[in-house]
Design a protein around this motif. Structure first.
Motif, PDB file in Angstrom:
ATOM      1  N   ALA A 237       0.857  -1.185   0.000  1.00  0.00           N
ATOM      2  CA  ALA A 237       0.000   0.000   0.000  1.00  0.00           C
ATOM      3  C   ALA A 237       0.895   1.237   0.000  1.00  0.00           C
ATOM      4  O   ALA A 237       2.083   1.160   0.322  1.00  0.00           O
ATOM      5  N   THR A 238       0.314   2.354  -0.351  1.00  0.00           N
ATOM      6  CA  THR A 238       1.027   3.632  -0.288  1.00  0.00           C
ATOM      7  C   THR A 238       0.180   4.620   0.512  1.00  0.00           C
ATOM      8  O   THR A 238      -1.016   4.405   0.714  1.00  0.00           O
ATOM      9  N   GLY A 239       0.805   5.687   0.959  1.00  0.00           N
ATOM     10  CA  GLY A 239       0.066   6.738   1.654  1.00  0.00           C
ATOM     11  C   GLY A 239      -0.426   6.360   3.035  1.00  0.00           C
ATOM     12  O   GLY A 239      -1.431   6.908   3.504  1.00  0.00           O
ATOM     13  N   ARG A 240       0.263   5.444   3.710  1.00  0.00           N
ATOM     14  CA  ARG A 240      -0.118   5.106   5.083  1.00  0.00           C
ATOM     15  C   ARG A 240       0.302   6.250   6.015  1.00  0.00           C
ATOM     16  O   ARG A 240       1.468   6.623   6.060  1.00  0.00           O
ATOM     17  N   SER A 241      -0.642   6.811   6.736  1.00  0.00           N
ATOM     18  CA  SER A 241      -0.340   7.936   7.608  1.00  0.00           C
ATOM     19  C   SER A 241       0.379   7.466   8.854  1.00  0.00           C
ATOM     20  O   SER A 241       0.397   6.270   9.183  1.00  0.00           O
ATOM     21  N   SER A 242       0.981   8.403   9.572  1.00  0.00           N
ATOM     22  CA  SER A 242       1.684   8.053  10.804  1.00  0.00           C
ATOM     23  C   SER A 242       0.733   7.460  11.833  1.00  0.00           C
ATOM     24  O   SER A 242       1.121   6.583  12.605  1.00  0.00           O
ATOM     25  N   SER A 243      -0.518   7.901  11.837  1.00  0.00           N
ATOM     26  CA  SER A 243      -1.493   7.318  12.763  1.00  0.00           C
ATOM     27  C   SER A 243      -1.843   5.895  12.359  1.00  0.00           C
ATOM     28  O   SER A 243      -2.070   5.034  13.215  1.00  0.00           O
ATOM     29  N   ASP A 244      -1.879   5.609  11.043  1.00  0.00           N
ATOM     30  CA  ASP A 244      -2.111   4.234  10.580  1.00  0.00           C
ATOM     31  C   ASP A 244      -1.002   3.308  11.060  1.00  0.00           C
ATOM     32  O   ASP A 244      -1.251   2.169  11.473  1.00  0.00           O
ATOM     33  N   LYS A 250       5.722  11.153  13.954  1.00  0.00           N
ATOM     34  CA  LYS A 250       6.323  11.293  12.634  1.00  0.00           C
ATOM     35  C   LYS A 250       5.317  11.942  11.679  1.00  0.00           C
ATOM     36  O   LYS A 250       4.113  11.738  11.803  1.00  0.00           O
ATOM     37  N   ARG A 251       5.838  12.699  10.737  1.00  0.00           N
ATOM     38  CA  ARG A 251       4.966  13.383   9.778  1.00  0.00           C
ATOM     39  C   ARG A 251       5.298  12.877   8.376  1.00  0.00           C
ATOM     40  O   ARG A 251       5.938  13.555   7.585  1.00  0.00           O
ATOM     41  N   ILE A 252       4.872  11.663   8.092  1.00  0.00           N
ATOM     42  CA  ILE A 252       5.209  10.995   6.837  1.00  0.00           C
ATOM     43  C   ILE A 252       3.988  10.204   6.360  1.00  0.00           C
ATOM     44  O   ILE A 252       3.217   9.689   7.168  1.00  0.00           O
ATOM     45  N   ASP A 253       3.851  10.103   5.049  1.00  0.00           N
ATOM     46  CA  ASP A 253       2.960   9.107   4.461  1.00  0.00           C
ATOM     47  C   ASP A 253       3.838   7.937   4.028  1.00  0.00           C
ATOM     48  O   ASP A 253       4.631   8.056   3.094  1.00  0.00           O
ATOM     49  N   ALA A 294       8.274   2.038   4.874  1.00  0.00           N
ATOM     50  CA  ALA A 294       9.428   2.779   4.356  1.00  0.00           C
ATOM     51  C   ALA A 294       9.020   4.217   4.099  1.00  0.00           C
ATOM     52  O   ALA A 294       7.861   4.508   3.786  1.00  0.00           O
ATOM     53  N   ILE A 295       9.994   5.128   4.236  1.00  0.00           N
ATOM     54  CA  ILE A 295       9.769   6.539   3.945  1.00  0.00           C
ATOM     55  C   ILE A 295       9.926   6.743   2.445  1.00  0.00           C
ATOM     56  O   ILE A 295      10.946   6.341   1.871  1.00  0.00           O
ATOM     57  N   PRO A 296       8.964   7.343   1.761  1.00  0.00           N
ATOM     58  CA  PRO A 296       9.095   7.555   0.313  1.00  0.00           C
ATOM     59  C   PRO A 296      10.355   8.352  -0.024  1.00  0.00           C
ATOM     60  O   PRO A 296      10.701   9.309   0.667  1.00  0.00           O
ATOM     61  N   THR A 378      -9.832  21.241  -0.737  1.00  0.00           N
ATOM     62  CA  THR A 378     -10.756  20.502   0.128  1.00  0.00           C
ATOM     63  C   THR A 378      -9.994  19.516   1.001  1.00  0.00           C
ATOM     64  O   THR A 378      -9.126  18.787   0.514  1.00  0.00           O
ATOM     65  N   ILE A 379     -10.340  19.495   2.279  1.00  0.00           N
ATOM     66  CA  ILE A 379      -9.694  18.605   3.245  1.00  0.00           C
ATOM     67  C   ILE A 379     -10.744  17.652   3.791  1.00  0.00           C
ATOM     68  O   ILE A 379     -11.761  18.071   4.345  1.00  0.00           O
ATOM     69  N   THR A 380     -10.519  16.350   3.616  1.00  0.00           N
ATOM     70  CA  THR A 380     -11.458  15.353   4.137  1.00  0.00           C
ATOM     71  C   THR A 380     -10.806  14.389   5.124  1.00  0.00           C
ATOM     72  O   THR A 380     -11.509  13.678   5.829  1.00  0.00           O
ATOM     73  N   LYS A 381      -9.461  14.364   5.160  1.00  0.00           N
ATOM     74  CA  LYS A 381      -8.759  13.441   6.041  1.00  0.00           C
ATOM     75  C   LYS A 381      -7.675  14.182   6.810  1.00  0.00           C
ATOM     76  O   LYS A 381      -7.115  15.172   6.321  1.00  0.00           O
ATOM     77  N   ALA A 382      -7.356  13.654   7.997  1.00  0.00           N
ATOM     78  CA  ALA A 382      -6.365  14.310   8.845  1.00  0.00           C
ATOM     79  C   ALA A 382      -4.995  14.352   8.186  1.00  0.00           C
ATOM     80  O   ALA A 382      -4.280  15.355   8.301  1.00  0.00           O
ATOM     81  N   ASN A 383      -4.609  13.279   7.495  1.00  0.00           N
ATOM     82  CA  ASN A 383      -3.282  13.285   6.873  1.00  0.00           C
ATOM     83  C   ASN A 383      -3.207  14.273   5.710  1.00  0.00           C
ATOM     84  O   ASN A 383      -2.133  14.777   5.389  1.00  0.00           O
TER      85      ASN A 383
END
Length: 427
Positions: A237-244, A250-253, A294-296, A378-383
């Motif tokens: 998968a890609t775009g996994r937030s730090s909360s996921d 950390k501030r990474i997808d 992994a960090i992109p 538009t913002i719909t998600k925290a990440n």
């Protein structure tokens, strides 16, 4: 009924039923079997002709068939790429020399507790409490890294070299070179180490924005002290937030992969099938198997460039804790007797808490506000909110549209510099 489903068998059955419907038994005649026999002969003729065309390139029929095809189709048919079954071996042979082991050591001082220095306490224990001098011990850690420039710039994880007194880089050919930490960013877990050497082997970097789930993923590193270990899998998968991932500071997808990653792999490269770096291996889920992160590499490049040029990285932040709203989240919050919030919206990003004296607090953002857009996006998600803030500049103006008690509210917020030692803020 079997637990397996065979669609081919179902298709064959349906075809049989269709044939019976179109040719009932009462209407069968000699013409039927003659037609069938003719069809068989026709099929054999076509097959024989096709074999002749394929076997004889100079045949008029083949030349006529090729003339009816676009030139690109002919070229593609003649140059169909065949994957090398040993492509992972080729990747390892090409990239392996640029992957290094990083041995970091730090000195830890353990002082005698202050209470043991109290004479009354020593008298209570009959003087049996020894008053020793502070002791020192050396902690050693092993991680991985990869060389990005021939003059010795190496990418690794910040946690691999955090607090280290000495850093030693071990190349695949056995050379040991003293290194120094150019810069380290704990917010993204990226660090740059430099060794004084030239003509070193280097890796090629890819564009991590283009990777897709299902693509090959190859990890090279030194897990558990086992140097030059190779594992392979796919991009899960890609775009996994730090909360996921469960790393809230950390501030990474993140990129998720099932290529095996273990302690010691940290800082090593995650590669695509062409041997290009798509990410830096950094984390695993201890409660699962086959889930690594992994960090992109695009993020790594941006952060490492700042570390090389400035020695540190400034991350913009607003100073809010937030959660992505869904109908279930809304119900959970409103039904919680300990919650002071009354959520009326089903989507958006809910501000759960505002840090005192933060940029958000100074701009007038309150707990319970719902962020709908920033600078028209538009913002719909925290990440998504976190990413927009991360890509802004400290001191710049962000136009934030909120919903507050059913009303639209527009505010201007100037992000501040992210306080590294405060790990409970996400935006």
């Amino acid at each position: 009924m079997s637990q397996f489903d065979y669609p081919e068998a179902e298709t064959a059955s349906r075809h049989s039923e269709t044939q019976l419907t179109e040719t009932p038994a009462s209407h069968r005649s000699n013409r039927g079997w003659r037609a069938s026999f003719a069809s068989v002969l026709l099929g054999a003729s076509v097959a024989t002709t096709g074999a002749y065309i394929a076997w004889n390139p100079s045949s008029p029929l083949r030349q006529q068939a090729q003339a009816q095809l676009p030139p690109t189709s002919i070229a593609q048919a003649q140059n169909v790429p065949i994957r090398d079954p040993n492509f992972i071996t080729s990747v390892v042979q090409n990239v392996g020399p640029a992957v290094v082991r990083i041995d970091a050591s730090r000195t830890v001082r353990s002082a005698v507790p202050e209470a043991f220095r109290d004479p009354r306490l020593r008298q209570f224990f009959g003087g049996r409490v020894p008053l020793q001098e502070p002791s020192e011990r050396v902690q050693r850690g092993v991680g991985s890294g990869f060389i990005v420039s021939q003059d010795g710039q190496i990418i690794t994880n910040a946690h691999v070299v955090a607090g280290s007194d000495t850093v030693e880089v071990v190349l695949k050919d056995g050379r040991r070179i003293e290194g120094r930490v150019v810069g380290s960013d704990p917010v993204t877990d990226v660090a740059v180490v430099k060794v004084d050497e030239t003509n070193l082997p280097t890796v090629k970097l890819s564009n991590s924005d283009q990777i897709q789930p299902g693509q090959w993923a190859i990890a090279i590193g030194n897990p558990l002290g086992l140097d030059n270990t190779v594992t392979a899998g796919i991009i899960s998968a890609t775009g996994r937030s730090s909360s996921d991932v469960g790393i809230s500071d950390k501030r990474i997808d993140f990129i998720q992969t099932d290529a095996a990653i273990n302690p010691g792999n940290s800082g090593g490269p995650l590669l695509n099938e062409r041997g290009e770096v798509i990410g830096v291996n950094t984390a695993i889920r201890a409660d699962a198997q086959g889930i690594g992160f992994a960090i992109p590499i695009n993020t790594v490049q941006r952060i490492s460039n700042e570390l090389i040029t400035k020695g540190s990285v400034q991350h913009p932040y607003l100073g809010v804790q937030m959660v992505t709203l869904t109908p279930d989240v809304k119900q959970d919050i409103n039904s919680n007797p300990e919650s002071d919030l009354n959520v009326t919206e089903d989507e958006g990003v809910l501000v759960v808490r505002v840090v005192s004296d933060s940029p958000a607090a100074k701009a007038g953002i309150r707990a319970g506000d719902i962020v709908r857009s920033i600078n028209g996006q538009t913002i719909t998600k925290a990440n998504e909110l976190q990413n927009v803030v991360e890509q802004s500049q400290v001191g710049s103006n962000l136009q934030v549209q909120l919903r507050r008690a059913g009303q639209d509210v527009n505010l201007t917020v100037q992000p501040g510099a992210y306080p590294v030692d405060n790990s409970d803020q996400q935006g």
